[in-house]
Design an enzyme around this catalytic site. Structure first.
Site, PDB file in Angstrom:
ATOM      1  N   THR A   9      12.017  92.497 -19.003  1.00  0.00           N
ATOM      2  CA  THR A   9      12.918  92.137 -17.903  1.00  0.00           C
ATOM      3  C   THR A   9      12.722  93.022 -16.671  1.00  0.00           C
ATOM      4  O   THR A   9      13.353  92.801 -15.645  1.00  0.00           O
ATOM      5  CB  THR A   9      14.394  92.306 -18.354  1.00  0.00           C
ATOM      6  OG1 THR A   9      14.514  93.617 -18.939  1.00  0.00           O
ATOM      7  CG2 THR A   9      14.805  91.262 -19.369  1.00  0.00           C
ATOM      8  N   GLY A  10      11.858  94.024 -16.757  1.00  0.00           N
ATOM      9  CA  GLY A  10      11.707  94.989 -15.660  1.00  0.00           C
ATOM     10  C   GLY A  10      10.695  94.538 -14.625  1.00  0.00           C
ATOM     11  O   GLY A  10      10.087  93.466 -14.719  1.00  0.00           O
ATOM     12  N   MET A  11      10.547  95.387 -13.622  1.00  0.00           N
ATOM     13  CA  MET A  11       9.630  95.149 -12.505  1.00  0.00           C
ATOM     14  C   MET A  11       8.188  94.956 -13.013  1.00  0.00           C
ATOM     15  O   MET A  11       7.524  94.002 -12.660  1.00  0.00           O
ATOM     16  CB  MET A  11       9.696  96.432 -11.658  1.00  0.00           C
ATOM     17  CG  MET A  11       9.297  96.311 -10.272  1.00  0.00           C
ATOM     18  SD  MET A  11      10.732  96.102  -9.239  1.00  0.00           S
ATOM     19  CE  MET A  11      10.151  94.709  -8.347  1.00  0.00           C
ATOM     20  N   VAL A  12       7.731  95.887 -13.854  1.00  0.00           N
ATOM     21  CA  VAL A  12       6.368  95.793 -14.395  1.00  0.00           C
ATOM     22  C   VAL A  12       6.312  94.653 -15.413  1.00  0.00           C
ATOM     23  O   VAL A  12       5.352  93.877 -15.441  1.00  0.00           O
ATOM     24  CB  VAL A  12       5.926  97.119 -15.057  1.00  0.00           C
ATOM     25  CG1 VAL A  12       4.552  96.980 -15.706  1.00  0.00           C
ATOM     26  CG2 VAL A  12       5.891  98.246 -14.039  1.00  0.00           C
ATOM     27  N   CYS A 126       0.153 104.765 -11.850  1.00  0.00           N
ATOM     28  CA  CYS A 126      -0.360 103.785 -10.886  1.00  0.00           C
ATOM     29  C   CYS A 126      -1.195 104.427  -9.772  1.00  0.00           C
ATOM     30  O   CYS A 126      -2.274 103.923  -9.433  1.00  0.00           O
ATOM     31  CB  CYS A 126       0.797 102.988 -10.279  1.00  0.00           C
ATOM     32  SG  CYS A 126       2.244 103.969  -9.898  1.00  0.00           S
ATOM     33  N   GLN A 153       3.735 105.681  -1.123  1.00  0.00           N
ATOM     34  CA  GLN A 153       4.023 104.819  -2.271  1.00  0.00           C
ATOM     35  C   GLN A 153       5.211 103.886  -2.033  1.00  0.00           C
ATOM     36  O   GLN A 153       6.213 104.276  -1.439  1.00  0.00           O
ATOM     37  CB  GLN A 153       4.285 105.693  -3.507  1.00  0.00           C
ATOM     38  CG  GLN A 153       3.110 106.590  -3.817  1.00  0.00           C
ATOM     39  CD  GLN A 153       3.228 107.342  -5.133  1.00  0.00           C
ATOM     40  OE1 GLN A 153       2.644 108.399  -5.277  1.00  0.00           O
ATOM     41  NE2 GLN A 153       3.956 106.821  -6.097  1.00  0.00           N
ATOM     42  N   SER A 156       8.661  99.674  -5.067  1.00  0.00           N
ATOM     43  CA  SER A 156       8.523  98.951  -6.345  1.00  0.00           C
ATOM     44  C   SER A 156       7.990  99.879  -7.444  1.00  0.00           C
ATOM     45  O   SER A 156       8.173  99.610  -8.626  1.00  0.00           O
ATOM     46  CB  SER A 156       7.610  97.729  -6.201  1.00  0.00           C
ATOM     47  OG  SER A 156       6.288  98.144  -5.957  1.00  0.00           O
ATOM     48  N   HIS A 234       0.692 100.703  -3.166  1.00  0.00           N
ATOM     49  CA  HIS A 234       0.579 102.132  -2.859  1.00  0.00           C
ATOM     50  C   HIS A 234      -0.681 102.372  -2.015  1.00  0.00           C
ATOM     51  O   HIS A 234      -1.730 101.782  -2.277  1.00  0.00           O
ATOM     52  CB  HIS A 234       0.423 102.955  -4.148  1.00  0.00           C
ATOM     53  CG  HIS A 234       1.652 103.016  -5.008  1.00  0.00           C
ATOM     54  ND1 HIS A 234       2.888 102.545  -4.623  1.00  0.00           N
ATOM     55  CD2 HIS A 234       1.827 103.520  -6.262  1.00  0.00           C
ATOM     56  CE1 HIS A 234       3.767 102.759  -5.588  1.00  0.00           C
ATOM     57  NE2 HIS A 234       3.146 103.340  -6.601  1.00  0.00           N
ATOM     58  N   ASN A 307       0.525  98.351  -6.929  1.00  0.00           N
ATOM     59  CA  ASN A 307       0.904  99.260  -8.027  1.00  0.00           C
ATOM     60  C   ASN A 307       1.417  98.531  -9.256  1.00  0.00           C
ATOM     61  O   ASN A 307       1.327  99.048 -10.374  1.00  0.00           O
ATOM     62  CB  ASN A 307       1.959 100.256  -7.537  1.00  0.00           C
ATOM     63  CG  ASN A 307       3.132  99.591  -6.845  1.00  0.00           C
ATOM     64  OD1 ASN A 307       2.960  98.966  -5.800  1.00  0.00           O
ATOM     65  ND2 ASN A 307       4.306  99.694  -7.425  1.00  0.00           N
TER      66      ASN A 307
HETATM   67  N1  LIG Z   1       6.778 100.231 -11.131  1.00  0.00           N
HETATM   68  C1  LIG Z   1       5.534 100.694 -11.195  1.00  0.00           C
HETATM   69  O1  LIG Z   1       4.724 100.605 -10.235  1.00  0.00           O
HETATM   70  C2  LIG Z   1       5.023 101.307 -12.442  1.00  0.00           C
HETATM   71  C3  LIG Z   1       3.665 101.536 -12.547  1.00  0.00           C
HETATM   72  C4  LIG Z   1       3.156 102.087 -13.706  1.00  0.00           C
HETATM   73  C5  LIG Z   1       4.007 102.391 -14.718  1.00  0.00           C
HETATM   74  N2  LIG Z   1       5.344 102.175 -14.617  1.00  0.00           N
HETATM   75  C6  LIG Z   1       6.168 102.518 -15.773  1.00  0.00           C
HETATM   76  O2  LIG Z   1       6.620 101.340 -16.412  1.00  0.00           O
HETATM   77  C7  LIG Z   1       7.914 101.539 -16.952  1.00  0.00           C
HETATM   78  C8  LIG Z   1       8.864 100.492 -16.425  1.00  0.00           C
HETATM   79  O3  LIG Z   1       8.903 100.551 -15.023  1.00  0.00           O
HETATM   80  P1  LIG Z   1       9.605  99.420 -14.145  1.00  0.00           P
HETATM   81  O4  LIG Z   1       9.271  99.756 -12.741  1.00  0.00           O
HETATM   82  O5  LIG Z   1       9.302  98.060 -14.675  1.00  0.00           O
HETATM   83  O6  LIG Z   1      11.177  99.755 -14.430  1.00  0.00           O
HETATM   84  P2  LIG Z   1      12.433  98.770 -14.394  1.00  0.00           P
HETATM   85  O7  LIG Z   1      12.224  97.697 -13.394  1.00  0.00           O
HETATM   86  O8  LIG Z   1      13.607  99.658 -14.242  1.00  0.00           O
HETATM   87  O9  LIG Z   1      12.449  98.085 -15.863  1.00  0.00           O
HETATM   88  C9  LIG Z   1      12.701  98.824 -17.045  1.00  0.00           C
HETATM   89  C10 LIG Z   1      12.505  97.950 -18.260  1.00  0.00           C
HETATM   90  O10 LIG Z   1      12.680  98.754 -19.425  1.00  0.00           O
HETATM   91  C11 LIG Z   1      13.714  98.197 -20.252  1.00  0.00           C
HETATM   92  N3  LIG Z   1      14.467  99.252 -20.913  1.00  0.00           N
HETATM   93  C12 LIG Z   1      15.141 100.272 -20.347  1.00  0.00           C
HETATM   94  N4  LIG Z   1      15.737 101.020 -21.312  1.00  0.00           N
HETATM   95  C13 LIG Z   1      15.414 100.452 -22.488  1.00  0.00           C
HETATM   96  C14 LIG Z   1      15.726 100.751 -23.843  1.00  0.00           C
HETATM   97  N5  LIG Z   1      16.489 101.809 -24.166  1.00  0.00           N
HETATM   98  N6  LIG Z   1      15.240  99.954 -24.811  1.00  0.00           N
HETATM   99  C15 LIG Z   1      14.459  98.877 -24.503  1.00  0.00           C
HETATM  100  N7  LIG Z   1      14.132  98.539 -23.237  1.00  0.00           N
HETATM  101  C16 LIG Z   1      14.603  99.330 -22.254  1.00  0.00           C
HETATM  102  C17 LIG Z   1      14.597  97.447 -19.287  1.00  0.00           C
HETATM  103  O11 LIG Z   1      15.369  96.498 -20.001  1.00  0.00           O
HETATM  104  P3  LIG Z   1      16.835  96.017 -19.447  1.00  0.00           P
HETATM  105  O12 LIG Z   1      16.550  95.009 -18.387  1.00  0.00           O
HETATM  106  O13 LIG Z   1      17.438  95.448 -20.656  1.00  0.00           O
HETATM  107  O14 LIG Z   1      17.514  97.240 -18.936  1.00  0.00           O
HETATM  108  C18 LIG Z   1      13.525  96.817 -18.374  1.00  0.00           C
HETATM  109  O15 LIG Z   1      12.938  95.714 -19.015  1.00  0.00           O
HETATM  110  C19 LIG Z   1       8.291 102.979 -16.615  1.00  0.00           C
HETATM  111  O16 LIG Z   1       7.947 103.790 -17.712  1.00  0.00           O
HETATM  112  C20 LIG Z   1       7.430 103.289 -15.417  1.00  0.00           C
HETATM  113  O17 LIG Z   1       7.164 104.663 -15.324  1.00  0.00           O
HETATM  114  C21 LIG Z   1       5.873 101.614 -13.508  1.00  0.00           C
END
Ligand SMILES: NC(=O)c1ccc[n+]([C@@H]2O[C@H](COP(=O)([O-])OP(=O)(O)OC[C@H]3O[C@@H](n4cnc5c(N)ncnc54)[C@H](OP(=O)(O)O)[C@@H]3O)[C@@H](O)[C@H]2O)c1
Length: 329
Positions: A9-12, A126, A153, A156, A234, A307
Protein backbone atom coordinates in the site's frame (compact mmCIF):
# COMPACT_ATOMS: atom_id res chain seq x y z
CA UNK A 1 6.28 -17.96 -8.85
CA UNK A 2 4.25 -17.34 -5.72
CA UNK A 3 5.20 -13.74 -4.90
CA UNK A 4 4.52 -11.60 -1.82
CA UNK A 5 4.71 -7.81 -2.00
CA UNK A 6 5.22 -6.53 1.55
CA UNK A 7 4.36 -2.83 1.89
CA UNK A 8 2.01 -3.05 -1.10
CA UNK A 9 0.00 0.00 0.00
CA UNK A 10 3.04 2.31 0.21
CA UNK A 11 4.70 4.69 -2.21
CA UNK A 12 7.27 2.10 -3.37
CA UNK A 13 4.72 -0.77 -3.13
CA UNK A 14 2.42 0.93 -5.62
CA UNK A 15 5.24 1.32 -8.16
CA UNK A 16 6.35 -2.24 -7.40
CA UNK A 17 2.95 -3.54 -8.59
CA UNK A 18 3.11 -1.34 -11.69
CA UNK A 19 6.61 -2.59 -12.61
CA UNK A 20 5.71 -6.26 -11.93
CA UNK A 21 2.79 -5.83 -14.32
CA UNK A 22 4.75 -3.95 -17.01
CA UNK A 23 7.60 -6.48 -17.01
CA UNK A 24 5.16 -9.37 -16.91
CA UNK A 25 6.98 -10.99 -13.98
CA UNK A 26 6.06 -14.72 -13.91
CA UNK A 27 3.51 -14.67 -11.08
CA UNK A 28 1.26 -17.66 -10.42
CA UNK A 29 -0.01 -16.40 -7.08
CA UNK A 30 0.23 -12.89 -5.64
CA UNK A 31 0.08 -12.00 -1.95
CA UNK A 32 -0.34 -8.32 -1.13
CA UNK A 33 0.84 -7.55 2.40
CA UNK A 34 0.76 -4.45 4.62
CA UNK A 35 0.30 -3.50 8.26
CA UNK A 36 -2.67 -4.65 10.35
CA UNK A 37 -4.22 -1.22 9.62
CA UNK A 38 -4.66 -2.19 5.98
CA UNK A 39 -5.70 -5.85 6.27
CA UNK A 40 -8.86 -6.43 4.20
CA UNK A 41 -8.32 -3.33 1.99
CA UNK A 42 -8.49 -4.02 -1.74
CA UNK A 43 -5.84 -3.39 -4.40
CA UNK A 44 -5.95 -4.17 -8.11
CA UNK A 45 -3.25 -5.99 -10.09
CA UNK A 46 -3.73 -6.87 -13.78
CA UNK A 47 -7.45 -6.04 -13.49
CA UNK A 48 -7.93 -8.47 -10.61
CA UNK A 49 -8.83 -7.38 -7.11
CA UNK A 50 -6.75 -8.61 -4.17
CA UNK A 51 -7.33 -8.25 -0.40
CA UNK A 52 -4.42 -7.09 1.72
CA UNK A 53 -3.24 -9.75 4.17
CA UNK A 54 -1.04 -9.57 7.28
CA UNK A 55 2.57 -10.69 7.59
CA UNK A 56 1.91 -13.91 9.56
CA UNK A 57 -0.51 -15.16 6.90
CA UNK A 58 1.99 -14.29 4.18
CA UNK A 59 4.80 -16.27 5.86
CA UNK A 60 2.45 -19.25 6.31
CA UNK A 61 1.69 -19.17 2.55
CA UNK A 62 5.43 -19.84 1.86
CA UNK A 63 5.91 -17.67 -1.24
CA UNK A 64 9.02 -18.31 -3.34
CA UNK A 65 9.89 -14.59 -3.38
CA UNK A 66 8.94 -11.76 -1.01
CA UNK A 67 9.63 -8.20 -2.11
CA UNK A 68 9.82 -5.93 0.95
CA UNK A 69 9.30 -2.16 1.11
CA UNK A 70 7.80 -1.70 4.54
CA UNK A 71 10.55 0.01 6.55
CA UNK A 72 13.59 -1.28 8.41
CA UNK A 73 11.84 -2.49 11.57
CA UNK A 74 9.38 -4.64 9.62
CA UNK A 75 12.27 -6.10 7.62
CA UNK A 76 14.40 -6.85 10.66
CA UNK A 77 11.52 -8.68 12.33
CA UNK A 78 9.90 -10.43 9.37
CA UNK A 79 12.51 -11.07 6.65
CA UNK A 80 14.18 -13.85 8.75
CA UNK A 81 10.79 -15.52 9.29
CA UNK A 82 10.19 -15.62 5.51
CA UNK A 83 13.76 -16.87 4.97
CA UNK A 84 13.22 -19.66 7.50
CA UNK A 85 10.09 -20.69 5.59
CA UNK A 86 12.24 -21.02 2.43
CA UNK A 87 11.26 -17.68 0.85
CA UNK A 88 13.90 -15.49 -0.80
CA UNK A 89 13.47 -11.89 0.39
CA UNK A 90 14.56 -8.87 -1.63
CA UNK A 91 14.49 -5.95 0.78
CA UNK A 92 14.28 -2.23 0.04
CA UNK A 93 14.93 -0.91 3.54
CA UNK A 94 18.34 -0.12 5.01
CA UNK A 95 18.01 -2.98 7.54
CA UNK A 96 20.35 -5.50 5.89
CA UNK A 97 22.42 -3.44 3.48
CA UNK A 98 25.63 -3.28 5.48
CA UNK A 99 25.27 -6.72 7.08
CA UNK A 100 28.41 -8.56 5.90
CA UNK A 101 26.42 -11.78 5.48
CA UNK A 102 23.97 -10.17 3.01
CA UNK A 103 24.54 -9.14 -0.62
CA UNK A 104 23.85 -5.56 -1.72
CA UNK A 105 22.92 -5.74 -5.37
CA UNK A 106 22.61 -3.52 -8.43
CA UNK A 107 22.03 -6.22 -11.07
CA UNK A 108 23.99 -4.51 -13.86
CA UNK A 109 27.04 -4.42 -11.54
CA UNK A 110 27.08 -7.44 -9.21
CA UNK A 111 24.11 -9.80 -9.70
CA UNK A 112 26.59 -12.55 -10.57
CA UNK A 113 27.48 -12.72 -6.83
CA UNK A 114 24.02 -14.14 -6.03
CA UNK A 115 23.60 -17.79 -5.11
CA UNK A 116 20.77 -20.08 -4.01
CA UNK A 117 21.94 -19.64 -0.40
CA UNK A 118 21.12 -15.90 -0.40
CA UNK A 119 17.75 -15.82 1.34
CA UNK A 120 17.78 -12.11 2.25
CA UNK A 121 19.13 -9.80 -0.46
CA UNK A 122 19.41 -6.04 0.03
CA UNK A 123 18.45 -3.38 -2.49
CA UNK A 124 20.74 -0.33 -2.12
CA UNK A 125 19.56 3.16 -1.20
CA UNK A 126 17.87 5.01 -4.08
CA UNK A 127 20.55 7.74 -4.28
CA UNK A 128 23.31 5.11 -4.25
CA UNK A 129 21.84 3.05 -7.11
CA UNK A 130 21.72 5.86 -9.66
CA UNK A 131 25.22 7.08 -8.71
CA UNK A 132 26.97 3.68 -8.86
CA UNK A 133 25.31 2.71 -12.14
CA UNK A 134 26.81 5.78 -13.84
CA UNK A 135 30.17 5.41 -12.07
CA UNK A 136 30.54 1.70 -12.78
CA UNK A 137 32.09 1.79 -16.31
CA UNK A 138 34.27 4.78 -15.36
CA UNK A 139 35.58 3.09 -12.22
CA UNK A 140 36.41 -0.04 -14.23
CA UNK A 141 38.52 1.95 -16.67
CA UNK A 142 39.96 4.93 -14.73
CA UNK A 143 39.75 3.74 -11.08
CA UNK A 144 37.98 6.10 -8.69
CA UNK A 145 39.92 7.69 -5.82
CA UNK A 146 37.35 10.01 -4.30
CA UNK A 147 33.74 11.00 -4.98
CA UNK A 148 32.04 14.17 -3.67
CA UNK A 149 28.26 13.99 -4.13
CA UNK A 150 25.52 16.51 -3.33
CA UNK A 151 21.96 15.32 -3.76
CA UNK A 152 18.71 17.11 -4.58
CA UNK A 153 16.14 14.55 -3.45
CA UNK A 154 12.40 14.46 -4.03
CA UNK A 155 9.78 14.24 -1.30
CA UNK A 156 8.58 10.89 -2.70
CA UNK A 157 11.83 9.45 -1.29
CA UNK A 158 10.43 9.97 2.21
CA UNK A 159 7.09 8.22 1.55
CA UNK A 160 3.39 9.05 1.37
CA UNK A 161 3.38 11.37 4.40
CA UNK A 162 5.96 13.71 2.84
CA UNK A 163 4.19 13.85 -0.53
CA UNK A 164 1.04 14.81 1.38
CA UNK A 165 2.92 17.55 3.27
CA UNK A 166 4.05 19.15 -0.01
CA UNK A 167 0.55 18.84 -1.53
CA UNK A 168 -0.97 20.41 1.59
CA UNK A 169 1.51 23.29 1.51
CA UNK A 170 0.77 23.98 -2.17
CA UNK A 171 -2.99 23.90 -1.46
CA UNK A 172 -2.60 26.08 1.64
CA UNK A 173 -3.96 23.37 3.93
CA UNK A 174 -2.52 22.86 7.41
CA UNK A 175 -1.81 19.16 7.92
CA UNK A 176 0.54 16.56 9.32
CA UNK A 177 4.25 17.35 8.86
CA UNK A 178 6.73 14.72 7.64
CA UNK A 179 9.65 17.17 8.00
CA UNK A 180 10.57 19.57 10.83
CA UNK A 181 10.06 22.54 8.43
CA UNK A 182 7.95 23.44 5.40
CA UNK A 183 9.35 21.79 2.23
CA UNK A 184 7.61 23.90 -0.46
CA UNK A 185 9.84 26.87 -1.45
CA UNK A 186 12.54 25.36 0.74
CA UNK A 187 15.61 23.06 0.69
CA UNK A 188 16.36 20.92 3.73
CA UNK A 189 19.97 19.73 4.20
CA UNK A 190 18.51 16.89 6.21
CA UNK A 191 17.61 13.51 4.65
CA UNK A 192 16.94 10.77 7.21
CA UNK A 193 18.22 11.17 10.80
CA UNK A 194 21.39 12.88 12.03
CA UNK A 195 24.17 10.64 13.30
CA UNK A 196 26.90 11.18 15.91
CA UNK A 197 29.48 12.23 13.29
CA UNK A 198 27.26 15.13 12.13
CA UNK A 199 26.28 13.44 8.87
CA UNK A 200 22.77 12.19 8.13
CA UNK A 201 22.06 8.49 7.75
CA UNK A 202 21.32 9.09 4.03
CA UNK A 203 24.78 10.66 3.60
CA UNK A 204 26.44 7.71 5.30
CA UNK A 205 24.52 5.28 3.05
CA UNK A 206 25.96 7.13 0.03
CA UNK A 207 29.43 6.96 1.59
CA UNK A 208 29.43 3.27 2.50
CA UNK A 209 27.19 1.36 0.08
CA UNK A 210 29.29 1.98 -3.10
CA UNK A 211 32.35 0.29 -1.54
CA UNK A 212 30.28 -2.80 -0.79
CA UNK A 213 28.63 -2.90 -4.24
CA UNK A 214 31.98 -2.56 -6.04
CA UNK A 215 33.68 -4.81 -3.45
CA UNK A 216 36.43 -2.22 -3.31
CA UNK A 217 37.59 -0.09 -0.37
CA UNK A 218 40.30 1.77 -2.26
CA UNK A 219 38.05 4.77 -3.02
CA UNK A 220 36.04 7.03 -0.70
CA UNK A 221 32.74 8.90 -1.00
CA UNK A 222 31.64 12.01 0.91
CA UNK A 223 28.05 13.25 0.63
CA UNK A 224 25.65 16.08 1.39
CA UNK A 225 22.01 15.03 0.97
CA UNK A 226 19.36 17.72 0.47
CA UNK A 227 15.58 17.39 0.25
CA UNK A 228 13.92 19.71 -2.29
CA UNK A 229 10.24 20.20 -3.22
CA UNK A 230 10.19 18.01 -6.34
CA UNK A 231 7.40 15.43 -6.44
CA UNK A 232 9.51 12.60 -7.88
CA UNK A 233 13.09 11.99 -9.06
CA UNK A 234 16.42 12.46 -7.32
CA UNK A 235 19.23 14.57 -8.83
CA UNK A 236 22.91 14.44 -7.93
CA UNK A 237 25.91 16.63 -8.56
CA UNK A 238 28.84 14.21 -8.63
CA UNK A 239 32.53 15.18 -8.60
CA UNK A 240 34.82 12.20 -9.09
CA UNK A 241 38.60 12.05 -8.97
CA UNK A 242 40.23 9.10 -10.77
CA UNK A 243 43.69 7.54 -10.47
CA UNK A 244 44.08 7.80 -14.24
CA UNK A 245 43.37 10.54 -16.72
CA UNK A 246 40.40 10.22 -19.04
CA UNK A 247 39.23 11.46 -22.37
CA UNK A 248 35.85 13.26 -22.21
CA UNK A 249 34.66 11.79 -25.50
CA UNK A 250 35.57 8.36 -24.19
CA UNK A 251 33.62 8.99 -20.97
CA UNK A 252 30.51 9.96 -22.95
CA UNK A 253 30.89 6.93 -25.24
CA UNK A 254 31.26 4.53 -22.31
CA UNK A 255 28.24 5.97 -20.50
CA UNK A 256 26.25 5.84 -23.74
CA UNK A 257 27.08 2.13 -24.07
CA UNK A 258 26.23 1.27 -20.44
CA UNK A 259 22.95 -0.68 -20.14
CA UNK A 260 20.44 1.30 -18.09
CA UNK A 261 22.22 4.65 -18.60
CA UNK A 262 21.06 7.42 -20.95
CA UNK A 263 23.35 10.36 -21.77
CA UNK A 264 21.51 13.69 -22.08
CA UNK A 265 24.30 16.16 -22.63
CA UNK A 266 24.19 18.99 -25.13
CA UNK A 267 24.64 22.50 -23.85
CA UNK A 268 23.85 23.95 -27.33
CA UNK A 269 20.28 22.67 -27.04
CA UNK A 270 19.93 23.00 -23.23
CA UNK A 271 19.84 19.21 -22.99
CA UNK A 272 20.52 17.85 -19.52
CA UNK A 273 18.80 15.40 -17.16
CA UNK A 274 15.88 16.65 -15.07
CA UNK A 275 13.39 14.91 -12.78
CA UNK A 276 10.49 15.75 -15.12
CA UNK A 277 12.19 13.72 -17.89
CA UNK A 278 13.24 10.86 -15.61
CA UNK A 279 9.73 10.49 -14.15
CA UNK A 280 8.29 7.00 -14.64
CA UNK A 281 11.42 5.78 -16.49
CA UNK A 282 13.74 2.97 -15.49
CA UNK A 283 16.97 4.48 -16.82
CA UNK A 284 19.56 6.62 -15.06
CA UNK A 285 20.14 9.92 -16.92
CA UNK A 286 23.59 11.54 -17.04
CA UNK A 287 24.58 14.96 -18.31
CA UNK A 288 26.62 18.14 -17.66
CA UNK A 289 29.67 15.91 -18.21
CA UNK A 290 32.72 18.13 -17.88
CA UNK A 291 36.26 18.19 -16.63
CA UNK A 292 36.89 19.69 -13.17
CA UNK A 293 39.40 22.34 -14.16
CA UNK A 294 40.72 22.79 -10.61
CA UNK A 295 42.53 19.46 -10.28
CA UNK A 296 43.84 16.62 -12.49
CA UNK A 297 41.87 13.47 -13.46
CA UNK A 298 38.60 14.85 -12.08
CA UNK A 299 35.14 14.84 -13.63
CA UNK A 300 31.85 16.61 -12.87
CA UNK A 301 28.49 15.06 -13.79
CA UNK A 302 24.78 15.51 -13.08
CA UNK A 303 22.85 12.27 -12.52
CA UNK A 304 19.05 11.97 -12.33
CA UNK A 305 16.72 8.97 -11.89
CA UNK A 306 13.20 8.16 -10.74
CA UNK A 307 13.82 7.15 -7.12
CA UNK A 308 10.68 5.01 -6.98
CA UNK A 309 11.66 3.05 -10.12
CA UNK A 310 15.41 2.37 -10.63
CA UNK A 311 15.99 3.66 -7.08
CA UNK A 312 13.58 1.11 -5.62
CA UNK A 313 10.98 -0.98 -7.49
CA UNK A 314 12.76 -1.61 -10.80
CA UNK A 315 16.08 -2.54 -9.19
CA UNK A 316 14.30 -4.92 -6.78
CA UNK A 317 12.36 -6.59 -9.56
CA UNK A 318 15.49 -6.87 -11.73
CA UNK A 319 17.08 -8.78 -8.81
CA UNK A 320 14.02 -11.05 -8.61
CA UNK A 321 14.15 -11.60 -12.40
CA UNK A 322 17.82 -12.57 -12.15
CA UNK A 323 16.98 -15.10 -9.40
CA UNK A 324 14.23 -16.66 -11.51
CA UNK A 325 16.23 -16.70 -14.77
CA UNK A 326 19.20 -18.35 -13.03
CA UNK A 327 17.18 -20.90 -11.03
CA UNK A 328 18.25 -19.38 -7.73
CA UNK A 329 14.80 -19.65 -6.09
N1 LIG B 1 10.45 6.16 -1.39
C1 LIG B 1 11.62 5.83 -1.93
O1 LIG B 1 12.15 6.47 -2.87
C2 LIG B 1 12.36 4.63 -1.44
C3 LIG B 1 13.43 4.18 -2.19
C4 LIG B 1 14.12 3.06 -1.78
C5 LIG B 1 13.73 2.42 -0.65
N2 LIG B 1 12.68 2.87 0.09
C6 LIG B 1 12.32 2.10 1.28
O2 LIG B 1 11.11 1.39 1.06
C7 LIG B 1 10.37 1.31 2.26
C8 LIG B 1 8.98 1.87 2.06
O3 LIG B 1 9.07 3.20 1.63
P1 LIG B 1 7.81 4.00 1.08
O4 LIG B 1 8.35 5.29 0.57
O5 LIG B 1 6.97 3.15 0.19
O6 LIG B 1 6.99 4.26 2.47
P2 LIG B 1 5.42 4.47 2.68
O7 LIG B 1 4.82 5.13 1.50
O8 LIG B 1 5.30 5.13 4.00
O9 LIG B 1 4.83 2.96 2.77
C9 LIG B 1 5.15 2.08 3.83
C10 LIG B 1 4.57 0.71 3.56
O10 LIG B 1 4.99 -0.17 4.61
C11 LIG B 1 3.85 -0.75 5.25
N3 LIG B 1 4.09 -0.94 6.67
C12 LIG B 1 4.43 -0.01 7.58
N4 LIG B 1 4.53 -0.59 8.81
C13 LIG B 1 4.27 -1.89 8.64
C14 LIG B 1 4.21 -3.01 9.52
N5 LIG B 1 4.47 -2.88 10.83
N6 LIG B 1 3.90 -4.22 9.01
C15 LIG B 1 3.64 -4.37 7.68
N7 LIG B 1 3.67 -3.35 6.80
C16 LIG B 1 3.99 -2.14 7.28
C17 LIG B 1 2.75 0.26 5.03
O11 LIG B 1 1.49 -0.37 5.20
P3 LIG B 1 0.18 0.48 5.70
O12 LIG B 1 -0.32 1.18 4.49
O13 LIG B 1 -0.70 -0.59 6.17
O14 LIG B 1 0.66 1.40 6.77
C18 LIG B 1 3.04 0.67 3.58
O15 LIG B 1 2.58 -0.32 2.69
C19 LIG B 1 11.20 2.02 3.32
O16 LIG B 1 11.98 1.06 3.99
C20 LIG B 1 12.07 2.95 2.51
O17 LIG B 1 13.27 3.24 3.18
C21 LIG B 1 11.96 3.95 -0.29
Amino acid sequence: MKVAVVGATGMVGEVMLKVLEERNFPITELLLVASERSVGKKLTFKNKEYSIIGLADAVAAKPEIAIFSAGGDTSLKWAPKFAEAGTTVVDNSSAWRMDPTKKLVVPEINASELTKEDKIIANPNCSTIQMVLALSPLHAKYKMKRVVVSTYQSVSGTGVKAVKQLENEIAGIEGEMAYPYPIGRNALPHCDVFMENGYTKEEMKLAREPQKIFNDKTFSVTATAVRIPTAGGHSESVNVEFENDFDLADVRKMLHETPGVVVQDNTDTNTYPMPIYAHDKDEVFVGRIRRDETQPNTLNMWIVADNLRKGAATNTIQIAEYLVENNLV
